[in-house]
Design a protein around this motif. Structure first.
Motif, PDB file in Angstrom:
ATOM      1  N   HIS A   4      39.510  76.382  40.011  1.00  0.00           N
ATOM      2  CA  HIS A   4      40.309  75.782  38.945  1.00  0.00           C
ATOM      3  C   HIS A   4      41.134  76.892  38.304  1.00  0.00           C
ATOM      4  CE1 HIS A   4      37.817  72.185  39.248  1.00  0.00           C
ATOM      5  NE2 HIS A   4      36.792  73.010  39.288  1.00  0.00           N
TER       6      HIS A   4
ATOM      7  N   PRO B 232      43.203  72.215  33.040  1.00  0.00           N
ATOM      8  CA  PRO B 232      42.731  72.815  34.286  1.00  0.00           C
ATOM      9  C   PRO B 232      43.279  72.073  35.500  1.00  0.00           C
ATOM     10  CG  PRO B 232      40.989  71.474  33.342  1.00  0.00           C
ATOM     11  CD  PRO B 232      42.136  71.458  32.365  1.00  0.00           C
ATOM     12  N   ARG B 233      43.672  72.827  36.484  1.00  0.00           N
ATOM     13  CA  ARG B 233      44.162  72.303  37.758  1.00  0.00           C
ATOM     14  C   ARG B 233      43.170  72.718  38.836  1.00  0.00           C
ATOM     15  NH1 ARG B 233      47.912  68.598  37.939  1.00  0.00           N
ATOM     16  NH2 ARG B 233      48.718  69.477  39.848  1.00  0.00           N
ATOM     17  N   THR B 234      42.914  71.827  39.764  1.00  0.00           N
ATOM     18  CA  THR B 234      41.982  72.096  40.858  1.00  0.00           C
ATOM     19  C   THR B 234      42.772  72.397  42.121  1.00  0.00           C
ATOM     20  OG1 THR B 234      40.369  70.584  39.894  1.00  0.00           O
ATOM     21  CG2 THR B 234      40.076  71.161  42.216  1.00  0.00           C
TER      22      THR B 234
END
Length: 187
Positions: free
Chosen positions: A126, A140-142
């Motif tokens: 993340h 948050p980006r995965t």
């Protein structure tokens, strides 16, 4: 006055037919070339357009992987991003923070001796884009990547070497995916 010859009309028709055949042949060859490129894995990729606010950043990586960190720095540099030291940053410089990479293995196949022969490895992390005060602007980006690892029942040294090379490739994919995702950041 001479009458028009039958051969003159036939020649015109044959010429038209050859021209049409030539155009059809060209289209078939172009289609064949295109399918060949796609079949070999070639993908046309444009240059990544990173938002202007992300052209100069600081980087905080807790990935736990030197290979990923190196691949990420290379991918960011190729995209035109300058990574500065925190001491050189001003209050408007954004921070790219990477969390630890988790590795998940799933057994896919065993051989007749019940030794593991294939597994599927997934790397996941993340990330956030933060202001200097720590407030998250994006995330948050995965990001994740998956690869099937064969050759798991080989000698230990061969297996380790193979798995390490595949994991480096996966780290590059993960870094490229992060940079590609950054190009969509609404900053």
């Amino acid at each position: 006055m001479a009458e028009p010859s039958l051969f003159t009309n036939n020649n015109t028709e044959i010429t038209d037919m050859i021209a049409a055949l030539t155009q059809t042949t060209r289209l078939l060859l172009l289609a064949l070339l295109t399918m060949s490129l796609v079949a070999c894995g070639f993908h046309l990729r444009g240059q990544t357009n990173i938002p202007a606010k992300l052209k100069v950043i600081t980087l905080t990586s807790e990935s736990g992987s030197d290979s990923f960190d190196r691949a990420l720095r290379i991918a960011l540099t190729k995209a035109g991003v300058v990574i500065v030291d925190k001491n050189s940053a001003n209050k408007d410089t954004l921070n790219l923070k990477i969390n630890a990479i988790t590795k998940t293995d799933i057994e896919l196949a065993r051989d007749s001796d019940n030794d593991l022969s294939q597994l599927q490895r997934r790397l996941t992390s993340h990330y956030f884009v933060r202001q200097a005060d720590g407030k998250s602007l994006y995330g948050p980006r995965t990001i994740n990547t998956t690869k099937t690892l064969t050759n798991q029942n080989a000698e230990e040294s061969a297996k380790l070497s193979y798995n390490q090379a595949q994991e480096e490739s996966m780290n590059e994919d993960l870094a490229n995916q992060l940079v590609y995702d950054l190009s969509y950041a609404p900053l």
